[in-house]
Design an enzyme around this catalytic site. Sequence first.
Site, short mmCIF file in Angstrom:
data_model
loop_
_atom_site.label_atom_id
_atom_site.label_comp_id
_atom_site.label_asym_id
_atom_site.label_seq_id
_atom_site.Cartn_x
_atom_site.Cartn_y
_atom_site.Cartn_z
N ASP A 262 -8.78 6.56 -1.99
CA ASP A 262 -7.63 7.07 -2.75
C ASP A 262 -8.16 7.66 -4.06
OD1 ASP A 262 -8.32 4.90 -4.30
OD2 ASP A 262 -6.32 3.99 -4.31
N GLU B 92 0.83 -1.21 0.00
CA GLU B 92 0.00 0.00 0.00
C GLU B 92 0.86 1.26 0.00
OE1 GLU B 92 -3.07 0.50 -0.56
OE2 GLU B 92 -3.60 -1.61 -0.65
N TYR C 189 -6.23 6.45 4.91
CA TYR C 189 -6.39 5.54 3.78
C TYR C 189 -5.60 4.24 4.00
CZ TYR C 189 -5.26 3.11 -0.43
OH TYR C 189 -5.06 2.09 -1.30
#
Length: 377
Positions: free
Chosen positions: A142, A41, A124
């Site tokens: 995102d 990520e 996020y």
Amino acid sequence: MNAPIIGTPRVARALVRWFSTAARDLPWRRTRDPYAIWIAEVMLQQTTVAAVVPHFTRWMREVPTIGALAAASPQRVYRLWEGLGYYRRAENLLRAARIMAARPDGLFPRRFAEVLELPGIGRYTAGAICSIAFDEPTPVLDGNVIRVLARLRGLRDDVESASARARLWQWAQELVAAAARFRTPGACGRLNEAMMELGATICTPRTPRCPVCPLRRTCIARRDGSTAEIPRRPVRPRLVDVHCAAVIFNRNTLWYVRRRPEGAVNARLWEFPQIEVRRGQGVLSALKVFAGLRPDQLERLGEINHTITRSRIRLEIYRARSGSPPRAWAGQWRSLTQIRHLPFSSAHRRIAGLLPGTLSRREAAPTPGASRSATAD
Ligand code: SF4
């Protein structure tokens, strides 16, 4: 007024079903290890999937656990990160790994609030890790998810405004909460990944493929023909043109390189010394002023064009046939082997590829006029 999306459970179910058949097979999707998901990520922020795959694979081979990362030197971590740009991310990974490794269990935390406390992890990333690794109903938002939700809901506001962001987060929360009620293991993570995947592969910025989209029956932007106007974002400032020149100095088998200073872009990475050429100055005149080199002492090798944040950089590359680097440049003489192990920005790694005995010249050689878009690299 934040009204829920009509048919939220139906939308959530359509997304989860679609993802089970359409998801790309990516290395970080073959695991539920929170460490691996965290690394993926963070790498995927500001970087394309194609660029991340080889970096992720190498990273997981060389530092496969929190403990291994915590024990790695900053230089090794930067070298593994090389090419991804925005090196602050690598710094934060190392800091967070050391914090986790110092705890009694040494494990990745499971609770969203604890994940959020780690350096470099925002709402996020914490949401992605907790939903994918632990199947928690934590939302993600995102760029891809923003585009999907704004179009689905027909949101015409500037998506960077606080009020639009709050609505988007609420919609994302409602969808993942609906997925949690399916009582299907892994549904929360799959819902979030489905939105990201849909934005990356179907609901793309310029040419969304609405006819094959699982949300086509409920999507307001599709119905209204407004996909080109949504999502709306503020006008970005224009790119600034920057002209630089790098000089390669060689002494027997050694090459002159230096670390970029603290506070500079790509701080602490290594480079062949480079100077900025002021507008109207001329590159040879700048090299005379800053490096004391006359034109007859220089051989031009080519140039690299790349972009870092808001700067469009033209970097000319010269080899010094004679002369010495100014003492103020505070560089060091290093061998090719040492240079191979030092972390360089992408542009300067390409320059390193020009040195005899490194990469093939064809692979490394900058070609006049060739452009490469980088992130902060
Ligand atoms: S129908 Fe089209 S605009 Fe709407 S979410 Fe799907 S791809 Fe995006």
